[in-house]
Scaffold this active site. Sequence first.
Site, PDB file in Angstrom:
ATOM      1  CG  HIS A 166      16.514  12.605  -4.753  1.00 36.00           C
ATOM      2  ND1 HIS A 166      17.181  12.523  -3.562  1.00 36.00           N
ATOM      3  CD2 HIS A 166      15.212  12.356  -4.466  1.00 36.00           C
ATOM      4  CE1 HIS A 166      16.327  12.223  -2.594  1.00 36.00           C
ATOM      5  NE2 HIS A 166      15.118  12.116  -3.125  1.00 36.00           N
ATOM      6  CG  ASP A 372      26.007  14.776  -8.945  1.00 33.01           C
ATOM      7  OD1 ASP A 372      24.867  14.299  -8.814  1.00 33.01           O
ATOM      8  OD2 ASP A 372      27.049  14.186  -8.612  1.00 33.01           O
TER       9      ASP A 372
HETATM   10  P1  ADQ Z   1      23.687   9.596  -7.128  1.00 33.31           P
HETATM   11  O1  ADQ Z   1      23.770   9.976  -8.546  1.00 33.31           O
HETATM   12  O2  ADQ Z   1      23.692   8.163  -6.859  1.00 33.31           O
HETATM   13  O3  ADQ Z   1      22.434  10.258  -6.385  1.00 33.31           O
HETATM   14  P2  ADQ Z   1      25.580  10.720  -5.078  1.00 33.31           P
HETATM   15  O4  ADQ Z   1      24.841  11.796  -4.430  1.00 33.31           O
HETATM   16  O5  ADQ Z   1      27.014  11.039  -5.257  1.00 33.31           O
HETATM   17  O6  ADQ Z   1      25.012  10.320  -6.480  1.00 33.31           O
HETATM   18  O7  ADQ Z   1      25.470   9.439  -4.199  1.00 33.31           O
HETATM   19  C1  ADQ Z   1      26.243   8.325  -4.474  1.00 33.31           C
HETATM   20  C2  ADQ Z   1      26.252   7.384  -3.270  1.00 33.31           C
HETATM   21  O8  ADQ Z   1      26.858   6.162  -3.674  1.00 33.31           O
HETATM   22  C3  ADQ Z   1      27.050   7.939  -2.119  1.00 33.31           C
HETATM   23  O9  ADQ Z   1      26.355   7.732  -0.913  1.00 33.31           O
HETATM   24  C4  ADQ Z   1      28.349   7.127  -2.149  1.00 33.31           C
HETATM   25  O10 ADQ Z   1      28.868   6.846  -0.883  1.00 33.31           O
HETATM   26  C5  ADQ Z   1      27.933   5.846  -2.816  1.00 33.31           C
HETATM   27  N1  ADQ Z   1      29.045   5.306  -3.615  1.00 33.31           N
HETATM   28  C6  ADQ Z   1      29.603   5.827  -4.709  1.00 33.31           C
HETATM   29  N2  ADQ Z   1      30.593   5.062  -5.140  1.00 33.31           N
HETATM   30  C7  ADQ Z   1      30.677   4.025  -4.301  1.00 33.31           C
HETATM   31  C8  ADQ Z   1      31.503   2.867  -4.230  1.00 33.31           C
HETATM   32  N3  ADQ Z   1      32.448   2.595  -5.113  1.00 33.31           N
HETATM   33  N4  ADQ Z   1      31.261   2.015  -3.240  1.00 33.31           N
HETATM   34  C9  ADQ Z   1      30.293   2.244  -2.341  1.00 33.31           C
HETATM   35  N5  ADQ Z   1      29.491   3.306  -2.365  1.00 33.31           N
HETATM   36  C10 ADQ Z   1      29.679   4.182  -3.329  1.00 33.31           C
HETATM   37  C11 ADQ Z   1      21.312  11.068  -6.790  1.00 33.31           C
HETATM   38  C12 ADQ Z   1      21.666  12.362  -7.480  1.00 33.31           C
HETATM   39  C13 ADQ Z   1      22.631  13.149  -6.612  1.00 33.31           C
HETATM   40  C14 ADQ Z   1      22.023  13.392  -5.234  1.00 33.31           C
HETATM   41  C15 ADQ Z   1      21.504  12.109  -4.631  1.00 33.31           C
HETATM   42  C16 ADQ Z   1      20.692  12.356  -3.369  1.00 33.31           C
HETATM   43  O11 ADQ Z   1      22.253  12.114  -8.756  1.00 33.31           O
HETATM   44  O12 ADQ Z   1      22.945  14.386  -7.219  1.00 33.31           O
HETATM   45  O13 ADQ Z   1      23.013  13.902  -4.378  1.00 33.31           O
HETATM   46  O14 ADQ Z   1      20.652  11.427  -5.556  1.00 33.31           O
HETATM   47  O15 ADQ Z   1      19.661  13.256  -3.592  1.00 33.31           O
END
Ligand code: ADQ
Length: 734
Positions: A166, A372
């Site tokens: 991921h 990311d």
């Molecule tokens: P993450 O690093 O966790 O995932 P991301 O893909 O942006 O990053 O996902 C974050 C999740 O957290 C999103 O679903 C978002 O809605 C939620 N989120 C963020 N801030 C929030 C808040 N304040 N309140 C509630 N929810 C919040 C890892 C990798 C990414 C990759 C994913 C999936 O780092 O690059 O996209 O896995 O493979």
Amino acid sequence: MTRRTILVSNRLPVTASVEDAVLKVERSVGGLASGLTGATRNSHTVWIGWAGPLTGISRRQVAELNAQLTALDCVPVSLSSREIREYYEDVSNAILWPLFHYQAERLPPDPRHWSTYAAVNARFAQAVADIWQPGDEIWIHDYQLLLLPALLRRRIPDARIGFFLHIPFPALEIFRILPWRQEVLDGLLGADLVGFHTEGYAGHFAAAAQDLLGAEWKPPYLTHQDRDVRVGAYPIGIDAGRFEELARRRGVRQGAEALRRGADVQVVAGVDRLDYTKGIPRRLIAFERLLTRHPELHGKVQLVQVVVPSRTGVRTYREFRTQVDAAIGNINGAFGTALWTPVAYQYRSLGEEELAALYTAADVMLVTPIRDGMNLVAKEFIASRVDDDGVLVLSEFTGAAAQLTEALLVNPYDVDGMAATLYRALTMDRDERKRRMRALRGTVTVQDATWWAGTFLSDLRSARRRRKRWATASETSTPEEVQEVLERARSARSLLLLLDYDGTLVSFTGRPDAARPDTELLGLLGQLAGRAGTDVHLVSGRSRDQLAEWLGDLPVALHAEHGLWSRGAGSDEWKRQPAVGATPYDELATVMGRYAESTPGSLVERKSAGVAWHYRMADAALGDQQAERLAAEMDDLADVHGLDVLRGDKVIEVRPSGIHKGLIVADVMRHAVPGCLVLALGDDRTDEDLFTALPPGSIAIHVGPRESLAPVRLPDVATARAFLRDLAMEPPSA
Ligand code: ADQ
């Protein structure tokens, strides 16, 4: 027995809580879980992982927890607090995470505890092996379990094992820094399929395996120690329908209105996990730069930055929080007034409705990580914009940037540039905003979570198992296998058919021009082309004229001379494949002309791609001798111009090198509906080039007795036609 998909990840997808001494366990929703619901309709899913820290849980409640997990098809792996510290925090989050995100300077001076990481991976292997049954497929997730594929391969050699990363897979020069780089590569190569978000990451992995292990890379397969491992890009999608539905709820619309506080203030939103990879400090400087450069925006724009607490057990994360708090305080101190707070900051997790309200309220969404893997926030924002409005400013260092090309892309290290792009986003006219958002929505709603999981699992099921294993004629697919493929093709929202002609749709005849299409075939092709959401392409070695004469009246695209020439459905205009170099006709014709003059009976033929010298009618001995000399002379020219010299039966043909049927695939995909299913049928060596070039998740079908790499095989032209007839017909209603 139904097939099971065993999912393995560090954490189970459950949220456990103890409220009023009552234990509650719920399956959490997320991209992976919802994607699988769609993709594994015909199989059963079991999930293996750690259930979380659950401090203060009583012994009785532990037993209760296990019972509830079982009911949710979850199998817990228990980890001690020392293991969590060393495997999860010290190795996974303090070594692998920063390094894979190019933050080498964040590595501890003395990286340790790999043995605990390996031991925990072995514990997971035990847990999987305990429940695995023949026929089950295993799908492992993420950087905490990099050793698991090989550990499992040793325990269960026959298992189908997929791995998905991921986070980014870094460039070789970064990856080489890892003291356990060899172990990681060996670990991953235990899988049958290793998937990444982008082609870039997949390429980095392949480069590392070649350089550090000496593996052989023939896309999409890496071969190492007599095993083939398929490697590919599978960009993760989200449950787009869920966000659309949320965005339409009344409560969400009211929440968005409240955030906007009237039409006068433009909302810029940032939503991130608190992580140094998400680029928050530079984003804040860019916002500050915007305010300095554009005083007219004071009081007219607000950055709503929401940060969800994360990895609070890791020291660098605690320090990072202090840094972000201070930067926001400084901006508000310098620019804020009694009526206006430039940055509204919330350090908490938002509920899904609150999140959707912020996404729909935002005029501009700022997603600016310094690295990311994908970034789901960008996709959630897009999915929520049922109004087709809002501008996405996206870092080019996210996996999402490879897919979401209509966003405004920024380099997050170029703070000035980022400020300028933010200004551009805030002042973009409505038409451009809508045009971009509509295109983005097309990608996010089609390439959603179900598409992602379905594509990965389909490639896992069809990945080659043994080294250079060519299926033989006796191994035609079973009726069940053919039926499964047919169902997949039928249920695809859009379908792209790439069909070879001779040997696939018509049987070989003595004379090439006797293979004219019969009425039944013309009817069948017309029916397929008329099927909803279906595009038909004929890919043949035949000439443009021949294809146009035989098939030109059908609404199908034609590709002649092994893909050198293409014309779209309904068009009369042939386009030459741009990837193929020009032919130096004059130079070739001059040289060949000399041979024609000095070899009575021989002649020069100018073809559409090359030039040929025929000597069938010449004196045999003289012809052969001259042919030798011509070929040698042509070999020298070929090196200079990038040409192939083909020594045929009484003919020497010279044409630009690199013409093969696979050439058309990239071009066709560029114009195809995103996320469409590609199904290719072919019968000979030239079609293998086509099969190899297909995007991940495609279906390749080989027709006839020859050897082939295609996983699906039909015995002859009649069966191939029957398959296409079944596809053209509506499925019988249940
Ligand atoms: P993450 O690093 O966790 O995932 P991301 O893909 O942006 O990053 O996902 C974050 C999740 O957290 C999103 O679903 C978002 O809605 C939620 N989120 C963020 N801030 C929030 C808040 N304040 N309140 C509630 N929810 C919040 C890892 C990798 C990414 C990759 C994913 C999936 O780092 O690059 O996209 O896995 O493979």
